[in-house]
Design an enzyme around this catalytic site. Structure first.
Site, PDB file in Angstrom:
ATOM      1  N   ARG A  13       6.967  -7.111  54.332  1.00  0.00           N
ATOM      2  CA  ARG A  13       8.105  -7.275  55.252  1.00  0.00           C
ATOM      3  C   ARG A  13       9.352  -6.571  54.728  1.00  0.00           C
ATOM      4  O   ARG A  13      10.151  -6.061  55.508  1.00  0.00           O
ATOM      5  CB  ARG A  13       8.406  -8.758  55.466  1.00  0.00           C
ATOM      6  CG  ARG A  13       7.406  -9.433  56.362  1.00  0.00           C
ATOM      7  CD  ARG A  13       7.756 -10.895  56.486  1.00  0.00           C
ATOM      8  NE  ARG A  13       6.998 -11.554  57.524  1.00  0.00           N
ATOM      9  CZ  ARG A  13       7.070 -12.858  57.753  1.00  0.00           C
ATOM     10  NH1 ARG A  13       7.876 -13.622  57.027  1.00  0.00           N
ATOM     11  NH2 ARG A  13       6.360 -13.401  58.717  1.00  0.00           N
ATOM     12  N   LYS A  44      29.927 -12.020  45.592  1.00  0.00           N
ATOM     13  CA  LYS A  44      30.955 -12.803  46.297  1.00  0.00           C
ATOM     14  C   LYS A  44      31.533 -13.887  45.391  1.00  0.00           C
ATOM     15  O   LYS A  44      30.814 -14.451  44.559  1.00  0.00           O
ATOM     16  CB  LYS A  44      30.350 -13.477  47.547  1.00  0.00           C
ATOM     17  CG  LYS A  44      29.529 -12.531  48.408  1.00  0.00           C
ATOM     18  CD  LYS A  44      29.016 -13.150  49.693  1.00  0.00           C
ATOM     19  CE  LYS A  44      28.006 -12.230  50.353  1.00  0.00           C
ATOM     20  NZ  LYS A  44      26.626 -12.408  49.889  1.00  0.00           N
ATOM     21  N   ASP A  99      22.874  -7.190  48.435  1.00  0.00           N
ATOM     22  CA  ASP A  99      23.909  -8.182  48.725  1.00  0.00           C
ATOM     23  C   ASP A  99      23.560  -9.496  48.023  1.00  0.00           C
ATOM     24  O   ASP A  99      22.608 -10.169  48.396  1.00  0.00           O
ATOM     25  CB  ASP A  99      24.006  -8.425  50.238  1.00  0.00           C
ATOM     26  CG  ASP A  99      25.132  -9.377  50.590  1.00  0.00           C
ATOM     27  OD1 ASP A  99      26.275  -8.908  50.776  1.00  0.00           O
ATOM     28  OD2 ASP A  99      24.885 -10.608  50.647  1.00  0.00           O
ATOM     29  N   TYR A 102      24.379 -17.649  44.884  1.00  0.00           N
ATOM     30  CA  TYR A 102      22.924 -17.485  45.008  1.00  0.00           C
ATOM     31  C   TYR A 102      22.227 -17.683  43.657  1.00  0.00           C
ATOM     32  O   TYR A 102      21.003 -17.723  43.602  1.00  0.00           O
ATOM     33  CB  TYR A 102      22.559 -16.102  45.573  1.00  0.00           C
ATOM     34  CG  TYR A 102      23.172 -15.750  46.916  1.00  0.00           C
ATOM     35  CD1 TYR A 102      23.830 -16.704  47.688  1.00  0.00           C
ATOM     36  CD2 TYR A 102      23.101 -14.457  47.427  1.00  0.00           C
ATOM     37  CE1 TYR A 102      24.410 -16.379  48.904  1.00  0.00           C
ATOM     38  CE2 TYR A 102      23.670 -14.117  48.645  1.00  0.00           C
ATOM     39  CZ  TYR A 102      24.330 -15.076  49.380  1.00  0.00           C
ATOM     40  OH  TYR A 102      24.902 -14.733  50.578  1.00  0.00           O
ATOM     41  N   HIS A 125      33.839 -15.520  49.621  1.00  0.00           N
ATOM     42  CA  HIS A 125      32.653 -15.979  50.356  1.00  0.00           C
ATOM     43  C   HIS A 125      33.013 -16.756  51.639  1.00  0.00           C
ATOM     44  O   HIS A 125      32.400 -16.557  52.684  1.00  0.00           O
ATOM     45  CB  HIS A 125      31.797 -16.855  49.428  1.00  0.00           C
ATOM     46  CG  HIS A 125      30.340 -16.824  49.734  1.00  0.00           C
ATOM     47  ND1 HIS A 125      29.369 -16.812  48.756  1.00  0.00           N
ATOM     48  CD2 HIS A 125      29.663 -16.817  50.911  1.00  0.00           C
ATOM     49  CE1 HIS A 125      28.168 -16.797  49.326  1.00  0.00           C
ATOM     50  NE2 HIS A 125      28.327 -16.803  50.628  1.00  0.00           N
ATOM     51  N   LYS A 127      16.779 -10.353  54.687  1.00  0.00           N
ATOM     52  CA  LYS A 127      16.139 -10.857  53.467  1.00  0.00           C
ATOM     53  C   LYS A 127      14.670 -11.153  53.742  1.00  0.00           C
ATOM     54  O   LYS A 127      14.308 -11.662  54.811  1.00  0.00           O
ATOM     55  CB  LYS A 127      16.866 -12.132  53.027  1.00  0.00           C
ATOM     56  CG  LYS A 127      16.172 -12.892  51.928  1.00  0.00           C
ATOM     57  CD  LYS A 127      15.681 -14.214  52.447  1.00  0.00           C
ATOM     58  CE  LYS A 127      14.829 -14.953  51.455  1.00  0.00           C
ATOM     59  NZ  LYS A 127      14.287 -16.184  52.050  1.00  0.00           N
ATOM     60  N   SER A 128      13.826 -10.841  52.786  1.00  0.00           N
ATOM     61  CA  SER A 128      12.433 -11.288  52.801  1.00  0.00           C
ATOM     62  C   SER A 128      11.968 -11.307  51.361  1.00  0.00           C
ATOM     63  O   SER A 128      12.484 -10.559  50.532  1.00  0.00           O
ATOM     64  CB  SER A 128      11.563 -10.340  53.635  1.00  0.00           C
ATOM     65  OG  SER A 128      10.211 -10.731  53.502  1.00  0.00           O
ATOM     66  N   VAL A 129      10.985 -12.161  51.067  1.00  0.00           N
ATOM     67  CA  VAL A 129      10.368 -12.132  49.736  1.00  0.00           C
ATOM     68  C   VAL A 129       8.970 -11.524  49.803  1.00  0.00           C
ATOM     69  O   VAL A 129       8.297 -11.395  48.800  1.00  0.00           O
ATOM     70  CB  VAL A 129      10.279 -13.550  49.113  1.00  0.00           C
ATOM     71  CG1 VAL A 129      11.670 -14.067  48.769  1.00  0.00           C
ATOM     72  CG2 VAL A 129       9.547 -14.514  50.031  1.00  0.00           C
ATOM     73  N   ASN A 159      11.076  -3.880  57.105  1.00  0.00           N
ATOM     74  CA  ASN A 159      12.469  -3.983  57.552  1.00  0.00           C
ATOM     75  C   ASN A 159      13.256  -2.705  57.267  1.00  0.00           C
ATOM     76  O   ASN A 159      14.375  -2.548  57.754  1.00  0.00           O
ATOM     77  CB  ASN A 159      13.160  -5.188  56.897  1.00  0.00           C
ATOM     78  CG  ASN A 159      12.583  -6.510  57.373  1.00  0.00           C
ATOM     79  OD1 ASN A 159      11.854  -6.545  58.365  1.00  0.00           O
ATOM     80  ND2 ASN A 159      12.901  -7.591  56.675  1.00  0.00           N
ATOM     81  N   LEU A 199      18.602 -11.496  61.189  1.00  0.00           N
ATOM     82  CA  LEU A 199      17.407 -11.821  61.983  1.00  0.00           C
ATOM     83  C   LEU A 199      17.489 -13.261  62.488  1.00  0.00           C
ATOM     84  O   LEU A 199      16.485 -13.834  62.918  1.00  0.00           O
ATOM     85  CB  LEU A 199      16.141 -11.647  61.124  1.00  0.00           C
ATOM     86  CG  LEU A 199      15.946 -10.270  60.481  1.00  0.00           C
ATOM     87  CD1 LEU A 199      14.717 -10.274  59.567  1.00  0.00           C
ATOM     88  CD2 LEU A 199      15.811  -9.189  61.543  1.00  0.00           C
TER      89      LEU A 199
END
Ligand code: NAD
Length: 277
Positions: A237, A76, A46, A51, A109, A231-233, A241, A191
């Protein structure tokens, strides 16, 4: 490797229920993070023009070695591109950056009702779908009055509405409205941006399953039928997830999270008044 359940949208297209969100990941880092996600089993990404990382997402898709049909990509249309002709042009720009011929899902969006151009925008999205450039079209942050207007004027029901949903802000009425119209709900900031993961109601359930708080919240969404893309970087994680298909929350545990709902629990802007252009 685990794989996510598929949800069938109102146009017959299937979407992986659990995906990977890339908001706030810089373009130069996103390809590496998407690669980690694809290796972990994610097949749904997504992103959004806003972004500023569509190019990096495209690069990761090309270098993944996966078939195009095996990955579901959403982007979007940004607020400043609303309007019929500007939507057609913005779509071409996103596709060029992503390096794709056909997009899986394109969303408006934000409705931005004060500018009153989301209906023209929607008409352009319908045209792009008719032309075979997009498989599914939908909206984000739309309230019932915005949905009623585009459906009433075009007869085309969006396939999804992507809205803020997490245990602290559940939007039950809007989710029920969407369900009644056959619109799938995608929950953004699933989250709660990580802010609720210390809550004892969640951590107690996590310990009972030998799972983490994030995994419990992701199960809550999956069992409610929401589509989501945490989302995580952090690679560990990102993998964590996705490791959510080997346990289930009981009805009581779902009810404990349901009880966290707070009408003031929004983390993002209110779509009725958000006018950023
Ligand atoms: P999120 O709810 O997914 O939370 C992400 C944050 O939670 C991370 O930055 C990290 O701090 C924490 N986190 C993630 N995994 C964790 C783990 N396993 N353990 C502990 N902490 C963890 O928030 P988000 O990024 O705001 O939302 C997800 C996606 O939703 C976005 O990337 C974007 O794709 C989409 N989104 C859409 C809109 C919209 O208007 N349509 C708005 C916001 C977000």
């Amino acid at each position: 490797m685990a794989s996510t359940p598929l949800i069938t949208l109102n146009d017959g297209v299937t979407i992986p229920q659990l995906g990977f969100g890339v908001w706030q990941i810089p373009d130069e880092e996103v390809a590496e993070k998407v690669r980690v996600a694809l290796e972990a089993g994610y097949r749904h990404i997504d992103t959004a023009k806003a972004y500023r990382n569509e190019s990096g997402v495209g690069e990761a898709l090309r270098s993944s070695g996966l078939a195009r049909d095996d990955i579901f990509v959403t982007t979007k249309l940004w607020n400043t591109d609303q309007g019929y002709d500007s939507t057609l042009a913005a779509f071409d720009g996103s596709m060029e950056r992503l390096g794709l011929d056909v997009l899986d899902l394109y969303l408006i969006h934000w409705p931005q009702p004060m500018f009153d151009d989301y209906l023209d925008t929607w008409k352009a999205m319908v045209k792009l779908k008719e032309d075979g450039r997009i498989r599914s079209i939908g909206v984000s942050n739309f309230l019932p009055e915005h949905l009623d207007k585009i459906i009433g004027e075009t007869g085309v029901v969006p396939s999804v509405n992507q809205i803020e949903v997490h245990p602290r802000f559940q939007q039950r009425e809007l989710r029920a409205f969407c369900a009644e119209k056959g619109i799938a709900v995608e929950g953004w900031s699933p989250l709660g941006r990580g802010n609720m993961l210390e809550d004892p109601s969640i951590t107690a359930i996590a310990s009972a399953h030998g799972k983490t708080a994030a995994q419990v919240v992701i199960r809550w969404h999956l069992q409610h039928g929401n589509i989501l893309f945490p989302k995580s970087v952090t690679p560990s994680r990102i993998r964590e997830n996705f490791e959510v298909f080997d346990f289930e929350l009981s009805a009581d545990q779902i009810a404990a999270l349901d009880a966290m709902d707070d009408p003031e629990g929004r983390t993002g802007p209110n779509p009725a008044t958000f006018d950023l252009r």
